[in-house]
Design an enzyme around this catalytic site. Sequence first.
Site, PDB file in Angstrom:
ATOM      1  N   ARG A  74    -161.526 -33.334   2.961  1.00 25.87           N
ATOM      2  CA  ARG A  74    -160.528 -33.683   3.979  1.00 25.87           C
ATOM      3  C   ARG A  74    -160.919 -34.941   4.748  1.00 25.87           C
ATOM      4  O   ARG A  74    -160.067 -35.610   5.333  1.00 25.87           O
ATOM      5  CB  ARG A  74    -160.254 -32.495   4.905  1.00 25.87           C
ATOM      6  N   GLU A 111    -174.162 -20.554   6.077  1.00 25.53           N
ATOM      7  CA  GLU A 111    -174.410 -19.224   6.642  1.00 25.53           C
ATOM      8  C   GLU A 111    -175.306 -18.431   5.686  1.00 25.53           C
ATOM      9  O   GLU A 111    -176.275 -17.805   6.087  1.00 25.53           O
ATOM     10  CB  GLU A 111    -173.078 -18.518   6.875  1.00 25.53           C
TER      11      GLU A 111
END
Lengths: 187, 230
Positions: A74, A111
């Site tokens: 993006r 994560e």
Amino acid sequence: MLPLRVMAAVDEDARIKRIASTIRVIPNFPKPGIMFQDITTLLLDPTAFRDTVDMFVERYRDKRISVVAGVEARGFIFGPPIALAIGAKFVPLRKPKKLPGEVISEEYTLEYGTDTMEMHVGAVQSNDRALVIDDLIATGGTLCAAINLIERVGAEVVECGCVIELTDLKGREKLGNRPLFVLVKGT
Amino acid sequence: MLATWATSLQSLSLPHSRLSPVPSSPSSQLDSLNLTTHRRSFPGVSTRLMTSSDEKHRIERIASSIRVIPNFPKPGIMFQDITTLLLDPNAFGDTVELFVERYRDQRISVVAGVEARGFIFGPPIALAIGAKFVPLRKPKKLPGEVISEEYSLEYGTDKIEMHVGAVQPNDRAIVIDDLIATGGTLCAAVKLLERVGAVVVECACVIELPELNGREKLGGIPLFVLINRA
């Protein structure tokens, strides 16, 4: 007649309101509990998209920026129009094995596990002044990796620019003393 | 391989395409003039009225800025690397401008860009012509409700996806990617747009690999490219 300074602030506020209103939130994507900030709906509003680019261009056009680095994918949407407007090189920062030439890599933590970001050797020079652009900053891990790549070749990261900041995730702190500019803050 | 700019000039003409004829072509009127007037219609791209020799020089510059990487992603493939084009702001600006000049008067309402290099060229074009930008993505990247189109690879298949609601019936669309090879990806993109009732006016790429016959695979959809590479 309002003083010029006040008029400018009002105009900026109207632009930001419009930009923010075009961003769609998709709950539980990519996994339960995450409220995903979807900028594709911003891209469907030519005025909002134009305003988004304009706000970055206005900020950076007189700052002698020579490189706009955009994070896949993006960052590829917002970075190039900014680069074109300010006359800077556009440098794509990509997932592993996408760039065809010789690359340098930077690993960063997710994560669970790690990921790697790559940049072409020779794209950025040591005397370059760079911006890093992405649609959103969350934990700041990706932006940090991008900054590291650019600094490793001796260039200066003048600022990171994102459309959206998720303030609760404290990405801004992770960038240390490197400036971060965002248009819209969300939780 | 040297770019065959003569062939690419041919690509710039407007035969049997869905584009409406543009009255009084600037290049024919201005061939004998050396115009250097710049009009900035949007940030960064000056819409200089181009002569045909201008166009040739611009395409030559664009072509020379593209790097070829042998044996990527696998042996035998000569990869056309546009990242070096992006390092030349004039060449990058000219690339966008060539597409913008072609489409600005064609009432294009959607620019669809194929992930990921179509995301680099599509948005500046969309911004300049006032169209929506619609990203066409690999599976599971778009967060909302999507429609998917499967297409063949050399071995196996792949899919591209588009958000439901991004494109409306009767939108006039162009599809942008950096390069057309076999045409499989572009075909899938065209199908997605046609499935929701849009008109695909043209597909546009910086580079065509003509030996791979991608152009034929697009069937009746016109293809416009700046550079042919063998």
